[in-house]
Structures are given as structure tokens and as C-alpha cells.
Design a protein around this motif. Structure first.
Motif, PDB file in Angstrom:
ATOM      1  N   MET A   1       0.851  -1.184   0.000  1.00 28.06           N
ATOM      2  CA  MET A   1       0.000   0.000   0.000  1.00 28.06           C
ATOM      3  C   MET A   1       0.892   1.241   0.000  1.00 28.06           C
ATOM      4  SD  MET A   1      -3.020   1.066   2.747  1.00 28.06           S
ATOM      5  CE  MET A   1      -3.847  -0.492   2.654  1.00 28.06           C
ATOM      6  N   PRO A   2       0.571   2.258  -0.784  1.00 32.68           N
ATOM      7  CA  PRO A   2       1.384   3.480  -0.810  1.00 32.68           C
ATOM      8  C   PRO A   2       1.519   4.085   0.595  1.00 32.68           C
ATOM      9  CG  PRO A   2      -0.289   3.544  -2.531  1.00 32.68           C
ATOM     10  CD  PRO A   2      -0.577   2.350  -1.675  1.00 32.68           C
ATOM     11  N   TYR A   3       2.700   4.622   0.878  1.00 31.60           N
ATOM     12  CA  TYR A   3       2.969   5.122   2.220  1.00 31.60           C
ATOM     13  C   TYR A   3       1.998   6.219   2.657  1.00 31.60           C
ATOM     14  CZ  TYR A   3       5.345   9.368   0.568  1.00 31.60           C
ATOM     15  OH  TYR A   3       5.627  10.585   0.001  1.00 31.60           O
ATOM     16  N   GLN A   4       1.479   7.021   1.711  1.00 31.14           N
ATOM     17  CA  GLN A   4       0.560   8.098   2.072  1.00 31.14           C
ATOM     18  C   GLN A   4      -0.724   7.519   2.693  1.00 31.14           C
ATOM     19  OE1 GLN A   4       2.001   7.673  -0.954  1.00 31.14           O
ATOM     20  NE2 GLN A   4       2.611   9.631  -1.855  1.00 31.14           N
ATOM     21  N   ASP A   5      -1.236   6.441   2.122  1.00 30.75           N
ATOM     22  CA  ASP A   5      -2.451   5.805   2.643  1.00 30.75           C
ATOM     23  C   ASP A   5      -2.200   5.178   4.004  1.00 30.75           C
ATOM     24  OD1 ASP A   5      -3.628   6.538   0.244  1.00 30.75           O
ATOM     25  OD2 ASP A   5      -3.461   4.533  -0.650  1.00 30.75           O
ATOM     26  N   VAL A   6      -1.045   4.552   4.147  1.00 29.15           N
ATOM     27  CA  VAL A   6      -0.710   3.912   5.423  1.00 29.15           C
ATOM     28  C   VAL A   6      -0.496   4.977   6.497  1.00 29.15           C
ATOM     29  CG1 VAL A   6       0.913   2.376   6.606  1.00 29.15           C
ATOM     30  CG2 VAL A   6       0.277   1.917   4.241  1.00 29.15           C
ATOM     31  N   PHE A   7       0.078   6.128   6.125  1.00 33.50           N
ATOM     32  CA  PHE A   7       0.287   7.198   7.103  1.00 33.50           C
ATOM     33  C   PHE A   7      -1.050   7.721   7.620  1.00 33.50           C
ATOM     34  CE2 PHE A   7       1.379  11.599   8.433  1.00 33.50           C
ATOM     35  CZ  PHE A   7       2.253  11.256   9.457  1.00 33.50           C
ATOM     36  N   VAL A   8      -2.059   7.779   6.774  1.00 37.40           N
ATOM     37  CA  VAL A   8      -3.395   8.205   7.215  1.00 37.40           C
ATOM     38  C   VAL A   8      -3.927   7.213   8.259  1.00 37.40           C
ATOM     39  CG1 VAL A   8      -5.796   8.525   6.485  1.00 37.40           C
ATOM     40  CG2 VAL A   8      -3.939   9.510   5.132  1.00 37.40           C
ATOM     41  N   LEU A   9      -3.743   5.921   8.037  1.00 38.15           N
ATOM     42  CA  LEU A   9      -4.160   4.907   9.011  1.00 38.15           C
ATOM     43  C   LEU A   9      -3.369   5.057  10.312  1.00 38.15           C
ATOM     44  CD1 LEU A   9      -4.362   1.763   6.688  1.00 38.15           C
ATOM     45  CD2 LEU A   9      -6.270   3.153   7.529  1.00 38.15           C
ATOM     46  N   PHE A  10      -2.077   5.311  10.189  1.00 35.31           N
ATOM     47  CA  PHE A  10      -1.226   5.544  11.357  1.00 35.31           C
ATOM     48  C   PHE A  10      -1.733   6.756  12.132  1.00 35.31           C
ATOM     49  CE2 PHE A  10       2.383   7.981  13.067  1.00 35.31           C
ATOM     50  CZ  PHE A  10       2.931   7.065  13.951  1.00 35.31           C
ATOM     51  N   TRP A  11      -2.071   7.835  11.406  1.00 42.39           N
ATOM     52  CA  TRP A  11      -2.509   9.071  12.072  1.00 42.39           C
ATOM     53  C   TRP A  11      -3.835   8.867  12.809  1.00 42.39           C
ATOM     54  CZ3 TRP A  11       0.737  12.725  13.171  1.00 42.39           C
ATOM     55  CH2 TRP A  11       0.259  13.895  13.757  1.00 42.39           C
ATOM     56  N   LYS A  12      -4.672   7.970  12.323  1.00 43.49           N
ATOM     57  CA  LYS A  12      -5.918   7.659  13.044  1.00 43.49           C
ATOM     58  C   LYS A  12      -5.598   7.092  14.428  1.00 43.49           C
ATOM     59  CE  LYS A  12      -8.899   7.115   9.060  1.00 43.49           C
ATOM     60  NZ  LYS A  12      -9.676   6.259   8.203  1.00 43.49           N
ATOM     61  N   GLN A  13      -4.518   6.346  14.538  1.00 47.81           N
ATOM     62  CA  GLN A  13      -4.105   5.832  15.843  1.00 47.81           C
ATOM     63  C   GLN A  13      -3.588   6.961  16.732  1.00 47.81           C
ATOM     64  OE1 GLN A  13      -2.272   1.975  16.310  1.00 47.81           O
ATOM     65  NE2 GLN A  13      -2.349   1.660  14.090  1.00 47.81           N
ATOM     66  N   VAL A  14      -2.941   7.956  16.117  1.00 44.74           N
ATOM     67  CA  VAL A  14      -2.500   9.130  16.876  1.00 44.74           C
ATOM     68  C   VAL A  14      -3.723   9.838  17.459  1.00 44.74           C
ATOM     69  CG1 VAL A  14      -1.384  11.400  16.731  1.00 44.74           C
ATOM     70  CG2 VAL A  14      -0.409   9.450  15.490  1.00 44.74           C
ATOM     71  N   ILE A  15      -4.729  10.088  16.615  1.00 44.74           N
ATOM     72  CA  ILE A  15      -5.946  10.783  17.059  1.00 44.74           C
ATOM     73  C   ILE A  15      -6.654   9.995  18.164  1.00 44.74           C
ATOM     74  CG2 ILE A  15      -8.265  11.495  16.318  1.00 44.74           C
ATOM     75  CD1 ILE A  15      -6.935  12.149  13.559  1.00 44.74           C
ATOM     76  N   GLU A  16      -6.740   8.687  17.993  1.00 46.36           N
ATOM     77  CA  GLU A  16      -7.384   7.838  19.000  1.00 46.36           C
ATOM     78  C   GLU A  16      -6.626   7.898  20.332  1.00 46.36           C
ATOM     79  OE1 GLU A  16     -10.372   5.654  20.504  1.00 46.36           O
ATOM     80  OE2 GLU A  16     -10.309   6.464  18.466  1.00 46.36           O
ATOM     81  N   SER A  17      -5.299   7.896  20.273  1.00 47.77           N
ATOM     82  CA  SER A  17      -4.515   7.959  21.513  1.00 47.77           C
ATOM     83  C   SER A  17      -4.723   9.298  22.224  1.00 47.77           C
ATOM     84  CB  SER A  17      -3.031   7.718  21.237  1.00 47.77           C
ATOM     85  OG  SER A  17      -2.431   8.804  20.570  1.00 47.77           O
ATOM     86  N   VAL A  18      -4.919  10.369  21.459  1.00 48.22           N
ATOM     87  CA  VAL A  18      -5.200  11.682  22.057  1.00 48.22           C
ATOM     88  C   VAL A  18      -6.565  11.655  22.736  1.00 48.22           C
ATOM     89  CG1 VAL A  18      -5.689  14.105  21.527  1.00 48.22           C
ATOM     90  CG2 VAL A  18      -3.714  12.964  20.487  1.00 48.22           C
ATOM     91  N   LYS A  19      -7.576  11.124  22.037  1.00 49.23           N
ATOM     92  CA  LYS A  19      -8.933  11.049  22.606  1.00 49.23           C
ATOM     93  C   LYS A  19      -8.959  10.248  23.898  1.00 49.23           C
ATOM     94  CE  LYS A  19     -11.526  11.513  18.296  1.00 49.23           C
ATOM     95  NZ  LYS A  19     -12.324  10.823  17.287  1.00 49.23           N
ATOM     96  N   GLU A  20      -8.144   9.197  23.953  1.00 53.42           N
ATOM     97  CA  GLU A  20      -8.091   8.331  25.133  1.00 53.42           C
ATOM     98  C   GLU A  20      -7.167   8.882  26.224  1.00 53.42           C
ATOM     99  OE1 GLU A  20      -9.904   5.466  25.470  1.00 53.42           O
ATOM    100  OE2 GLU A  20     -10.838   5.900  23.535  1.00 53.42           O
ATOM    101  N   GLY A  21      -6.472   9.983  25.946  1.00 52.51           N
ATOM    102  CA  GLY A  21      -5.537  10.558  26.919  1.00 52.51           C
ATOM    103  C   GLY A  21      -4.275   9.727  27.083  1.00 52.51           C
ATOM    104  N   GLN A  22      -3.904   8.964  26.042  1.00 47.93           N
ATOM    105  CA  GLN A  22      -2.759   8.051  26.115  1.00 47.93           C
ATOM    106  C   GLN A  22      -1.565   8.501  25.279  1.00 47.93           C
ATOM    107  OE1 GLN A  22      -4.769   4.609  24.635  1.00 47.93           O
ATOM    108  NE2 GLN A  22      -5.637   4.066  26.628  1.00 47.93           N
ATOM    109  N   PHE A  23      -1.702   9.587  24.523  1.00 49.07           N
ATOM    110  CA  PHE A  23      -0.616  10.074  23.663  1.00 49.07           C
ATOM    111  C   PHE A  23       0.516  10.602  24.534  1.00 49.07           C
ATOM    112  CE2 PHE A  23       1.527  13.523  21.405  1.00 49.07           C
ATOM    113  CZ  PHE A  23       1.832  12.934  20.193  1.00 49.07           C
ATOM    114  N   ALA A  24       1.708  10.000  24.404  1.00 47.23           N
ATOM    115  CA  ALA A  24       2.850  10.423  25.208  1.00 47.23           C
ATOM    116  C   ALA A  24       3.854  11.241  24.390  1.00 47.23           C
ATOM    117  CB  ALA A  24       3.544   9.215  25.820  1.00 47.23           C
ATOM    118  N   LYS A  25       4.147  10.780  23.160  1.00 49.34           N
ATOM    119  CA  LYS A  25       5.176  11.435  22.356  1.00 49.34           C
ATOM    120  C   LYS A  25       5.149  10.855  20.950  1.00 49.34           C
ATOM    121  CE  LYS A  25      10.230  11.864  22.397  1.00 49.34           C
ATOM    122  NZ  LYS A  25      11.445  11.466  23.105  1.00 49.34           N
TER     123      LYS A  25
END
Length: 130
Positions: A1-25
Motif C-alpha cells: 500500500m502506498p505510504y501516504q495511505d498507510v500514514f493516514v491509518l497511522f494518524w488515526k491511531q495518533v488521534i485515538e490515543s489523544v482522545k483516550e488521553g494516552q498520547f505520550a510522544k
């Protein structure tokens, strides 16, 4: 899969970690060649008004001073995306429940892997922290 599409999926995990208060760095690493820009670090600023991050650019050269900028998560996404495959080949998300690594291979395909968490709690950024 092109890296741009995979990065969008990765960023969804970033957003989810923020919503859950788990984003550290978040760290951009594995530079292409030996550019002056060595790392980009993203640290959280949790507040009641709106979640923001501090984006710190760390340079190799002692003559170039590291810089920091406070920005929204949306602006950070665009900023980090612009450095993919031009300066960096990997992005590491550290949360209190898992570490997630996004990598771009030589063919331009992206991948995501998960590991045990490095951080057990969230340490908020202090602007101009050295």
C-alpha cells in the motif's frame, strides 16, 4: 500500500490515543542521508480548551538552534506529512498502551508495527523546554 495511505491509518491511531488521553510522544527518525535536521519530536499539551502539541525540530549542527512551535494536531499532521520520504522514513508513536511504528520501505510502501509501550504515563511538553 502506498505510504501516504498507510500514514493516514497511522494518524488515526495518533488521534485515538489523544482522545483516550494516552498520547505520550511522537518522533520522526531514520533520516535520509545526513541532513542537518536530525529529529522532529511532538509532545502533548492537554488542556480543557483544546488539545495542542509542541513540535520540536532538533538539528545536528551546533550552529543551528533547535526550534519549537505550538500547533494543533491537524497542523502537525500536515507538517509531519511534508517531511515523509523527503527527510524521514519512520515515525514512532509512543502511547501509554503501545508503541506504534510507521515505516516507508525502499519501494515507497508503508507499514505499521506495534510493540509494548515505552511510556507508562504522559508527560506534557513545556514550551521552550531544553
Amino acid at each position: 500500500m502506498p505510504y501516504q495511505d498507510v500514514f493516514v491509518l497511522f494518524w488515526k491511531q495518533v488521534i485515538e490515543s489523544v482522545k483516550e488521553g494516552q498520547f505520550a510522544k511522537l518522533t520522526m527518525a531514520k533520516t535520509i542521508g545526513k541532513p542537518n535536521l536530525r529529529n522532529i519530536f511532538v509532545r502533548p499539551i492537554y488542556s480543557e480548551e483544546r488539545f495542542k502539541v509542541v513540535v520540536k525540530l532538533r538539528y545536528r549542527s551546533k550552529e543551528t538552534e533547535d526550534t519549537e512551535e505550538e500547533m494543533t494536531l491537524e497542523k502537525a499532521f500536515d507538517f509531519l506529512k511534508s517531511h515523509l520520504k523527503t527527510s524521514f522514513l519512520s515515525v514512532l508513536l509512543f502511547t501509554t498502551t503501545k508503541d506504534v511504528t510507521f515505516k516507508i520501505n525502499k519501494k515507497g510502501a508503508g507499514s505499521i508495527t506495534e510493540n509494548s509501550p515505552t511510556f507508562s504515563n504522559v508527560i506534557q511538553a513545556n514550551i521552550n523546554e531544553k
